[in-house]
Scaffold this motif. Structure first.
Motif, PDB file in Angstrom:
ATOM      1  N   ARG A 152     -48.956  13.965  13.912  1.00 38.35           N
ATOM      2  CA  ARG A 152     -48.752  13.916  15.401  1.00 38.35           C
ATOM      3  C   ARG A 152     -49.067  15.124  16.154  1.00 38.35           C
ATOM      4  O   ARG A 152     -48.968  16.233  15.648  1.00 38.35           O
ATOM      5  CB  ARG A 152     -46.974  13.880  15.505  1.00 38.35           C
ATOM      6  CG  ARG A 152     -46.327  12.625  14.496  1.00 38.35           C
ATOM      7  CD  ARG A 152     -45.171  12.474  15.034  1.00 38.35           C
ATOM      8  NE  ARG A 152     -44.344  13.878  14.372  1.00 38.35           N
ATOM      9  CZ  ARG A 152     -43.941  13.897  13.012  1.00 38.35           C
ATOM     10  NH1 ARG A 152     -44.527  12.919  12.080  1.00 38.35           N
ATOM     11  NH2 ARG A 152     -43.541  14.952  12.601  1.00 38.35           N
ATOM     12  N   SER A 155     -46.961  17.931  16.258  1.00 39.38           N
ATOM     13  CA  SER A 155     -46.205  18.581  14.714  1.00 39.38           C
ATOM     14  C   SER A 155     -46.698  20.058  14.700  1.00 39.38           C
ATOM     15  O   SER A 155     -45.843  20.433  13.844  1.00 39.38           O
ATOM     16  CB  SER A 155     -46.931  17.715  13.629  1.00 39.38           C
ATOM     17  OG  SER A 155     -48.362  18.174  13.764  1.00 39.38           O
ATOM     18  N   GLN A 204     -48.835   0.383   7.328  1.00 43.91           N
ATOM     19  CA  GLN A 204     -47.643   0.785   7.960  1.00 43.91           C
ATOM     20  C   GLN A 204     -47.690   2.385   8.069  1.00 43.91           C
ATOM     21  O   GLN A 204     -46.751   2.798   8.614  1.00 43.91           O
ATOM     22  CB  GLN A 204     -46.578   0.540   6.865  1.00 43.91           C
ATOM     23  CG  GLN A 204     -46.339  -1.010   6.519  1.00 43.91           C
ATOM     24  CD  GLN A 204     -45.186  -1.196   5.394  1.00 43.91           C
ATOM     25  OE1 GLN A 204     -44.353  -0.400   5.113  1.00 43.91           O
ATOM     26  NE2 GLN A 204     -45.386  -2.422   4.970  1.00 43.91           N
ATOM     27  N   GLN A 207     -47.350   4.054  11.907  1.00 42.29           N
ATOM     28  CA  GLN A 207     -45.889   3.726  12.157  1.00 42.29           C
ATOM     29  C   GLN A 207     -45.171   5.003  11.794  1.00 42.29           C
ATOM     30  O   GLN A 207     -44.171   5.519  12.346  1.00 42.29           O
ATOM     31  CB  GLN A 207     -45.364   2.271  12.315  1.00 42.29           C
ATOM     32  CG  GLN A 207     -43.980   2.243  12.917  1.00 42.29           C
ATOM     33  CD  GLN A 207     -43.928   2.480  14.341  1.00 42.29           C
ATOM     34  OE1 GLN A 207     -45.213   2.206  15.097  1.00 42.29           O
ATOM     35  NE2 GLN A 207     -42.802   2.724  14.858  1.00 42.29           N
ATOM     36  N   THR A 208     -45.307   4.726  10.374  1.00 39.38           N
ATOM     37  CA  THR A 208     -44.148   5.979   9.554  1.00 39.38           C
ATOM     38  C   THR A 208     -44.578   7.181   9.946  1.00 39.38           C
ATOM     39  O   THR A 208     -43.679   8.148  10.248  1.00 39.38           O
ATOM     40  CB  THR A 208     -44.685   5.629   8.004  1.00 39.38           C
ATOM     41  OG1 THR A 208     -44.338   4.217   7.804  1.00 39.38           O
ATOM     42  CG2 THR A 208     -43.600   6.585   7.283  1.00 39.38           C
ATOM     43  N   ALA A 210     -45.840   8.011  13.161  1.00 38.60           N
ATOM     44  CA  ALA A 210     -45.301   8.235  14.659  1.00 38.60           C
ATOM     45  C   ALA A 210     -43.845   8.408  14.531  1.00 38.60           C
ATOM     46  O   ALA A 210     -43.247   9.066  15.649  1.00 38.60           O
ATOM     47  CB  ALA A 210     -45.942   7.148  15.403  1.00 38.60           C
ATOM     48  N   THR A 211     -43.192   7.866  13.724  1.00 40.10           N
ATOM     49  CA  THR A 211     -41.462   7.782  13.670  1.00 40.10           C
ATOM     50  C   THR A 211     -41.146   9.166  13.359  1.00 40.10           C
ATOM     51  O   THR A 211     -39.736   9.233  12.985  1.00 40.10           O
ATOM     52  CB  THR A 211     -40.937   6.612  13.349  1.00 40.10           C
ATOM     53  OG1 THR A 211     -41.315   6.509  11.809  1.00 40.10           O
ATOM     54  CG2 THR A 211     -41.460   5.650  14.070  1.00 40.10           C
ATOM     55  N   GLY A 212     -41.885   9.906  12.472  1.00 37.60           N
ATOM     56  CA  GLY A 212     -41.464  10.965  11.933  1.00 37.60           C
ATOM     57  C   GLY A 212     -41.194  11.099  10.597  1.00 37.60           C
ATOM     58  O   GLY A 212     -40.538  12.051  10.014  1.00 37.60           O
ATOM     59  N   ASN A 213     -41.427   9.992  10.023  1.00 38.39           N
ATOM     60  CA  ASN A 213     -41.060  10.018   8.541  1.00 38.39           C
ATOM     61  C   ASN A 213     -41.840  10.334   7.354  1.00 38.39           C
ATOM     62  O   ASN A 213     -41.661  10.598   6.232  1.00 38.39           O
ATOM     63  CB  ASN A 213     -40.748   8.422   8.096  1.00 38.39           C
ATOM     64  CG  ASN A 213     -39.492   7.703   8.692  1.00 38.39           C
ATOM     65  OD1 ASN A 213     -38.396   8.044   8.330  1.00 38.39           O
ATOM     66  ND2 ASN A 213     -39.667   6.860   9.878  1.00 38.39           N
ATOM     67  N   LYS A 232     -49.856   9.163  20.420  1.00 37.25           N
ATOM     68  CA  LYS A 232     -49.098  10.380  19.842  1.00 37.25           C
ATOM     69  C   LYS A 232     -49.702  11.002  18.441  1.00 37.25           C
ATOM     70  O   LYS A 232     -49.292  11.998  18.023  1.00 37.25           O
ATOM     71  CB  LYS A 232     -47.677   9.763  19.178  1.00 37.25           C
ATOM     72  CG  LYS A 232     -46.822   9.094  20.436  1.00 37.25           C
ATOM     73  CD  LYS A 232     -45.385   8.911  19.806  1.00 37.25           C
ATOM     74  CE  LYS A 232     -44.781   8.401  20.722  1.00 37.25           C
ATOM     75  NZ  LYS A 232     -43.173   7.866  20.193  1.00 37.25           N
TER      76      LYS A 232
END
Length: 356
Positions: A152, A155, A204, A207-208, A210-213, A232
């Motif tokens: 990110r 980050s 996936q 998206q994983t 981008a959502t911070g996981n 992002k």
């Protein structure tokens, strides 16, 4: 119904004409059987007396079982381009197979061919699986890497050391994403025991992240192109930056029993894959368009693959991973040699060079 069969005739003819131009001067003669690997084949057959080697009859119609995964793959392209026509061999798509299961299932014969990274095949051979690399696959170029590394933008991660204490998403353990990355990070003084590696499928991973996981995502083509366009995210490296592409070959492997029983079909498959690989290298944009439609991903997001010329296997990419696995303590030193992993005996291009 596969996309190969749903493609309009005019488009298929056009693609075949393009392919013919790309493949002019290709070799025409094929070996009658896997002669150089004869000793290995007899040994493998001896290990499984309940399934002795049986050579298929000439003209026999043969289907080979193969995963039907949404990805950039030469089997699907060869099928769509018509390269199995005129042979007695056809793919039989068995549905989606998770990436970590492809080599184990090829090793047990539940599928006949599989395409995954070299270290997985080496480990399978070392454990006694009846499997052999029969064709090289993609290669890493600076403008066509095998995998890309994303974080990110906010980050704060910009250097290898920043990854200590962080979570990295990889598509499977035991393959390129794990071993190429760990080798590189150790070279940069990073304590990889302080990094949490988790398995996230390529489609996936963006998206994983981008959502911070996850804190860093390692994404393979064709899906890496979508991450390159994500607002992002920022790309840190590609595998070309890490090792110059030495670890980026993803070959095609076949189950030993299928090789022994259907040598002519193995030649059909390897020949079709080599033709498709050369066509992709000559027509990368046309290939991206076909893949975009197959996986239903917007064209601008589809990263391309480059392939080893004629799909002839060479030993350096295999020896690279033998050395890595030994260094990682995953393989006993000297247990496996590069020549145990592959054969070019079914590749007409390799045989033409050998006879020249």
């Amino acid at each position: 119904m596969s996309e190969a069969r749903s493609t309009p005739p005019a488009r298929r003819v056009a693609f075949r004409q393009l392919a013919s131009l790309a493949l002019a001067g290709s070799a025409g003669s094929l070996l009658a059987a896997c002669s150089r690997e004869g000793g290995d084949n007899k040994a493998a057959a001896a290990k499984t007396p309940e399934a002795p080697a049986v050579i298929g009859k000439a003209g026999e119609k043969v289907e080979f079982r193969y995963p039907d995964n949404p990805t950039f793959d030469l089997v699907y392209l060869a099928d769509q381009l018509g390269y199995f026509e005129g042979t007695n061999t056809r793919p039989k798509y068995i549905g989606k197979v998770a990436a970590p299961q492809i080599i184990p299932l090829t090793g047990t014969g539940e599928i006949d061919f599989g395409s995954r990274m070299v270290p997985l095949v080496i480990s399978a051979v070392a454990s006694g699986s009846d499997i052999k690399v029969v064709a090289a696959g993609n290669k890493t170029l600076q403008d066509a890497p095998h995998m890309k590394y994303f974080v990110r933008k906010d980050s704060g991660i910009r250097a290898p050391k920043d990854l200590e204490g962080k979570t990295i998403g990889i598509n499977s353990f035991g393959a390129c994403a794990e071993f190429v990355t760990k080798t590189f990070l150790r070279q940069k003084g990073v304590d990889v025991t302080k990094i949490n590696f988790v398995v996230i499928p390529d489609d996936q991973a963006e998206q994983t992240l981008a959502t911070g996981n996850t804190d860093l995502a390692i994404i393979h083509a064709p899906f890496s192109g979508r991450a390159d366009h994500a607002d992002k995210l920022v790309r840190l490296w590609s595998d070309f930056d890490l090792d110059g592409g030495l670890g980026g070959m993803q070959p095609y492997s076949a189950h030993g029993k299928f090789i022994r029983e259907h040598p002519e079909s193995v030649k059909d498959v390897v020949t079709a894959l080599a033709k498709a690989a050369n066509w992709v290298n000559a027509h990368p944009e046309d290939a991206r368009q076909l893949v975009s439609k197959r996986i239903n991903l917007q064209l601008e997001f589809v990263d391309r693959y480059a392939y080893v010329d004629n799909l002839v296997v060479t030993e350096p990419p295999i020896q690279y991973y033998i050395d890595v696995l030994e260094a990682e303590g995953k393989l006993a030193k000297g247990k496996v040699a590069a020549k145990d992993i592959y054969t070019n005996a079914f590749n007409p291009y390799a045989q033409a060079v050998a006879k020249a």
